[in-house]
Design a protein around this motif. Structure first.
Motif, PDB file in Angstrom:
ATOM      1  N   UNK A  38       0.855  -1.190   0.000  1.00 35.54           N
ATOM      2  CA  UNK A  38       0.000   0.000   0.000  1.00 35.54           C
ATOM      3  C   UNK A  38       0.889   1.238   0.000  1.00 35.54           C
ATOM      4  N   UNK A  39       0.532   2.255  -0.791  1.00 37.40           N
ATOM      5  CA  UNK A  39       1.347   3.469  -0.835  1.00 37.40           C
ATOM      6  C   UNK A  39       0.756   4.603   0.003  1.00 37.40           C
ATOM      7  N   UNK A  40      -0.219   4.262   0.846  1.00 41.50           N
ATOM      8  CA  UNK A  40      -0.771   5.212   1.819  1.00 41.50           C
ATOM      9  C   UNK A  40      -1.297   6.482   1.145  1.00 41.50           C
ATOM     10  N   UNK A  41      -2.076   6.272   0.071  1.00 36.05           N
ATOM     11  CA  UNK A  41      -2.654   7.432  -0.612  1.00 36.05           C
ATOM     12  C   UNK A  41      -3.876   7.976   0.117  1.00 36.05           C
ATOM     13  N   UNK A  42      -4.481   7.139   0.980  1.00 38.76           N
ATOM     14  CA  UNK A  42      -5.633   7.581   1.757  1.00 38.76           C
ATOM     15  C   UNK A  42      -6.956   7.536   1.024  1.00 38.76           C
ATOM     16  N   UNK A  43      -6.969   7.014  -0.202  1.00 36.14           N
ATOM     17  CA  UNK A  43      -8.214   6.982  -0.974  1.00 36.14           C
ATOM     18  C   UNK A  43      -9.260   6.085  -0.313  1.00 36.14           C
ATOM     19  N   UNK A  44      -8.834   4.961   0.240  1.00 31.20           N
ATOM     20  CA  UNK A  44      -9.783   4.023   0.853  1.00 31.20           C
ATOM     21  C   UNK A  44     -10.442   4.626   2.085  1.00 31.20           C
ATOM     22  N   UNK A  45      -9.660   5.261   2.941  1.00 30.33           N
ATOM     23  CA  UNK A  45     -10.230   5.859   4.152  1.00 30.33           C
ATOM     24  C   UNK A  45     -11.141   7.030   3.822  1.00 30.33           C
ATOM     25  N   UNK A  46     -10.818   7.750   2.751  1.00 30.40           N
ATOM     26  CA  UNK A  46     -11.643   8.887   2.360  1.00 30.40           C
ATOM     27  C   UNK A  46     -13.012   8.446   1.852  1.00 30.40           C
ATOM     28  N   UNK A  47     -13.083   7.245   1.280  1.00 26.96           N
ATOM     29  CA  UNK A  47     -14.337   6.767   0.707  1.00 26.96           C
ATOM     30  C   UNK A  47     -15.152   5.918   1.671  1.00 26.96           C
TER      31      UNK A  47
END
Length: 249
Positions: A38-47
């Motif tokens: 995981x590259x820790x982009x934060x897309x999953x937590x944002x959605x």
């Protein structure tokens, strides 16, 4: 009038023979965590609408933790994940004995609790359902009793009174107004007795978690033997959780 025997013979067998099969390709199921970096982009937590996903860092990189007890199965996180660390899981064998076992991670985790040492209802189980406000899970429980899924073939029957029940199936977030009725229902049961939490709302409160009604699920109120995630869970997942509580899966 049509001959009932001829009608049965011409209709054929409707009940699914395979127990708890995977969902078809056009279904999504719940998300799961893979070992893809995981590259820790934060897309999953944002959605994620229920904060079911947390990201942290260790010496190996980003740690992804997915709490299926809060997950609604919307799969927005799967669509948003660019690295496929989160993917769809079509398994219907999603129930667990413990709450901690519902938390999936891309790191090796410690043992997630101990299953029951004895299963007093291994051969048959009588269930009273208590709904505290989750109609979709209620409908899936009803579906588990139809001719396709036929939960009765496993010795499982639903009863009208807790006095005749071995288990309570709880759906809904268990807000303050429903605590006393639920406890009275539990106290009316004879020992031994077990609790099965069906759906994200019953496990954690789901979308209602942390609200003014203190609707955070049943686990803080009563001892739960089987947790069945999903919002709502598939009928096969419900049957898997019931069989798990019986010690037959």
């Amino acid at each position: 009038m049509r001959n009932p025997l001829l009608a049965i013979l011409s209709t054929g067998l409707q009940t699914q023979r395979d127990i708890c099969p995977n969902l078809p390709e056009d279904a999504t199921g719940l998300p799961t965590v893979t070992d893809a970096p995981c590259r820790n982009c934060g897309a999953c937590t944002a959605h994620c609408p229920t904060q079911a996903i947390t990201l942290s860092e260790d010496t190996q990189g980003t740690v992804v933790a997915l709490d299926r007890g809060r997950c609604l199965g919307c799969n927005h996180c799967v669509a948003a994940c660019p690295t496929r660390t989160l993917v769809a899981d079509r398994s219907t064998r999603t129930a667990t004995h413990t709450r901690t076992a519902l938390v999936l991670s891309n790191r090796a985790t410690a043992a997630a609790g101990t299953p029951p040492s004895a299963y007093p209802f291994h051969r048959s189980l009588h269930i009273r359902e208590v709904s505290t406000g989750d109609n979709v899970s209620d409908l899936e429980i009803v579906a588990s009793t139809n001719a396709v899924f036929d939960v009765a073939r496993f010795g499982v029957h639903f009863v009208a009174s807790p006095r005749f029940a071995d288990a309570l199936i709880v759906t809904g977030p268990v807000g303050r107004a429903m605590r006393e009725p639920l406890l009275r229902c539990y106290e009316a049961m004879a020992e031994p007795r077990i609790i099965i939490a069906v759906g994200a709302s019953a496990i954690s409160g789901g979308l209602h978690h942390g609200g003014y009604a203190e609707a955070n699920g049943v686990a803080d109120l009563l001892p739960v033997t089987s947790f069945i995630p999903g919002d709502p869970p598939h009928p096969w997942s419900i049957i898997h959780g019931i069989l798990l509580a019986m010690g037959r899966n």
